[in-house]
Design a protein around this motif. Structure first.
Motif, PDB file in Angstrom:
ATOM      1  N   MET A 114       8.562 -44.384  62.006  1.00 42.09           N
ATOM      2  CA  MET A 114       7.676 -44.152  63.141  1.00 42.09           C
ATOM      3  C   MET A 114       8.277 -44.583  64.464  1.00 42.09           C
ATOM      4  SD  MET A 114       4.612 -46.915  62.453  1.00 42.09           S
ATOM      5  CE  MET A 114       3.392 -46.264  63.573  1.00 42.09           C
ATOM      6  N   ASP A 115       7.810 -43.974  65.561  1.00 37.56           N
ATOM      7  CA  ASP A 115       8.319 -44.293  66.893  1.00 37.56           C
ATOM      8  C   ASP A 115       7.780 -45.624  67.372  1.00 37.56           C
ATOM      9  OD1 ASP A 115       9.505 -41.893  66.815  1.00 37.56           O
ATOM     10  OD2 ASP A 115       8.371 -40.973  68.459  1.00 37.56           O
ATOM     11  N   ALA A 116       8.505 -46.212  68.302  1.00 28.75           N
ATOM     12  CA  ALA A 116       8.107 -47.512  68.829  1.00 28.75           C
ATOM     13  C   ALA A 116       7.073 -47.391  69.940  1.00 28.75           C
ATOM     14  CB  ALA A 116       9.341 -48.242  69.349  1.00 28.75           C
ATOM     15  N   ASP A 117       6.798 -46.179  70.392  1.00 27.74           N
ATOM     16  CA  ASP A 117       5.969 -46.050  71.599  1.00 27.74           C
ATOM     17  C   ASP A 117       4.478 -45.883  71.299  1.00 27.74           C
ATOM     18  OD1 ASP A 117       6.022 -43.551  70.549  1.00 27.74           O
ATOM     19  OD2 ASP A 117       7.160 -42.642  72.182  1.00 27.74           O
ATOM     20  N   LEU A 118       4.086 -46.125  70.038  1.00 25.92           N
ATOM     21  CA  LEU A 118       2.695 -46.003  69.602  1.00 25.92           C
ATOM     22  C   LEU A 118       2.133 -44.598  69.764  1.00 25.92           C
ATOM     23  CD1 LEU A 118       1.150 -49.417  70.738  1.00 25.92           C
ATOM     24  CD2 LEU A 118       1.627 -48.687  68.418  1.00 25.92           C
ATOM     25  N   GLN A 119       3.036 -43.613  69.878  1.00 29.71           N
ATOM     26  CA  GLN A 119       2.567 -42.233  69.904  1.00 29.71           C
ATOM     27  C   GLN A 119       2.267 -41.761  68.489  1.00 29.71           C
ATOM     28  OE1 GLN A 119       5.680 -40.317  72.339  1.00 29.71           O
ATOM     29  NE2 GLN A 119       4.001 -39.449  73.507  1.00 29.71           N
ATOM     30  N   HIS A 120       2.739 -42.544  67.534  1.00 29.14           N
ATOM     31  CA  HIS A 120       2.425 -42.270  66.140  1.00 29.14           C
ATOM     32  C   HIS A 120       1.358 -43.263  65.692  1.00 29.14           C
ATOM     33  CE1 HIS A 120       6.717 -40.478  65.578  1.00 29.14           C
ATOM     34  NE2 HIS A 120       5.903 -39.678  66.216  1.00 29.14           N
ATOM     35  N   SER A 160      -0.576 -40.087  74.367  1.00 27.77           N
ATOM     36  CA  SER A 160       0.551 -40.238  75.284  1.00 27.77           C
ATOM     37  C   SER A 160       1.095 -41.662  75.224  1.00 27.77           C
ATOM     38  CB  SER A 160       0.173 -39.830  76.706  1.00 27.77           C
ATOM     39  OG  SER A 160      -1.014 -40.465  77.051  1.00 27.77           O
ATOM     40  N   ARG A 161       2.296 -41.801  75.688  1.00 32.97           N
ATOM     41  CA  ARG A 161       3.011 -43.067  75.662  1.00 32.97           C
ATOM     42  C   ARG A 161       2.269 -44.163  76.406  1.00 32.97           C
ATOM     43  NH1 ARG A 161       8.179 -44.903  75.469  1.00 32.97           N
ATOM     44  NH2 ARG A 161       9.522 -43.555  74.231  1.00 32.97           N
ATOM     45  N   LYS A 162       2.277 -45.393  75.888  1.00 29.66           N
ATOM     46  CA  LYS A 162       1.590 -46.498  76.566  1.00 29.66           C
ATOM     47  C   LYS A 162       2.465 -47.081  77.671  1.00 29.66           C
ATOM     48  CE  LYS A 162      -2.196 -47.377  73.848  1.00 29.66           C
ATOM     49  NZ  LYS A 162      -1.977 -47.233  72.392  1.00 29.66           N
TER      50      LYS A 162
HETATM   51 MG    MG Z   1       7.448 -40.796  72.289  1.00 28.25          MG
END
Ligand code: MG
Ligand code: UDP
Length: 325
Positions: free
Chosen positions: A94-100, A205-207
């Protein structure tokens, strides 16, 4: 014995996201009382303080592990590095940007444990909704890409599929066996087969921080996907050549007969010039296409490692290295 869920998280310039991500995900994972969990962060040569943030974090929690790559190798390579280090029976990328959204893990696990799937991917729904950060062009572009790649290649990629997915150990092992240099993960996930299903989630969207995808990078990614899984473009360029030769041959015969029978003067400078330019264009495009494949062969035959690890740290090791310093 308790089974383990491993999370693999590629990070590139995510200094702002690391603490936010960690807080949310560790809170979430600690609910899974029946499982042990492990989070592997892969720092993909970030230019900011991501590694520093990771070192700080590792110190506080024995569930964490962090891999520092020697430079930026791209998300695909970072994911592979993480998978290589993973030890869990179930592995989530999973991505680190909490988009997942973390909450999907529960559903993915249920599908694997109860419904017998080996791999569960996540796909985004509602990409083009208003208030969404993605531009119309990007959505259109991605639609075209999926249509194209699914027509042209043997693997079928779910539209709007992301790299967010949970896999059983055997799927991970299969992926690790694919030592190709040009890695298009979305395709590789499909290529290895196994019983796969998908869960959908609303696009988030990205935080913090920003997406590292420029239009050019995306374009390259699309080319990568197509050339990695299909040689139909090469065949098409051959077909185009055959068609245009046939048409020109028929036209040539027509002109000769027209000249002999009707005595028509051959004119049409403009036609000739535009035809030459047109065919020249087609030739160059075909050559470029060939070049794309040859470039990839070139990269493959060099057999360079897909990534280089600088160091791997865990809680205890950080303490040790601090003692010795
Ligand atoms: Mg992203
Ligand atoms: N990422 C990476 N290496 C790169 C680019 C991105 O490891 O060269 C990571 C990034 O930190 C994030 C994930 O891959 O965790 C997805 O990146 P991003 O959010 O930029 O992509 P998007 O969500 O826009 O597709």
């Amino acid at each position: 014995m308790q089974e383990t869920i491993t999370l693999v998280v590629p990070c590139f310039n995510e200094e702002k996201m690391i603490p936010l991500f960690y807080q949310e995900i560790s809170e979430y994972l600690s609910q899974f009382k029946k499982y042990h969990y492990e989070i592997i962060f892969v720092n993909d040569g970030s230019k900011d303080n991501t590694w520093l943030e990771l070192r700080k974090l590792i110190n506080t929690d024995a569930h964490l592990k962090a891999i520092n790559l020697s430079r930026n190798f791209g998300k695909e390579s970072a994911m592979l590095a993480g998978l290589m280090e993973s030890s869990g029976e179930y592995v989530v990328v999973m991505d680190a940007d909490l988009q997942h959204p973390p909450h999907l893990i529960e559903e993915m696990l249920r599908l694997i444990k109860e419904e017998g799937y080996d791999s569960v991917g996540a796909y985004r729904i509602g990409r083009s909704k208003k208030g969404n950060s993605e531009s119309f062009i990007r959505v259109l572009y991605s639609k075209l890409f999926y249509r194209f790649i699914n027509k042209m290649s043997d693997v079928k990629i779910k539209e709007n599929a992301t790299d967010y997915r949970m896999m059983k150990r055997k799927v991970v092992n299969a992926l690790l066996e694919l030592q190709e240099y040009n890695r298009f993960s979305k395709g590789l996930f499909e290529w290895v087969g196994f019983k796969t299903t998908y869960v959908g989630y609303e696009n988030v969207s990205r935080k913090a921080g920003k997406s590292s995808w420029s239009f050019f990078k995306l374009f390259n990614y699309a080319i990568e996907g197509i050339t990695s899984f299909s040689i139909i473009p090469l065949k098409l360029s051959g077909l185009l050549g055959i068609c245009s030769s046939l048409i020109s041959f028929v036209y040539m015969v027509y002109i000769i007969i027209d000249r002999i029978v009707n005595g028509t003067d051959v004119s049409g400078w403009a036609t000739i010039v535009s035809l030459i330019l047109f065919l020249g264009g087609i030739t160059l495009i075909s050559l470029g296409l060939l070049g794309e494949y040859i470039g990839r062969i070139y990269n493959e035959v060099k057999h360079r490692p897909i990534y280089i690890v600088d160091e791997i740290i865990k809680k205890k090791e950080v303490e040790n290295s601090e003692k010795t310093n």
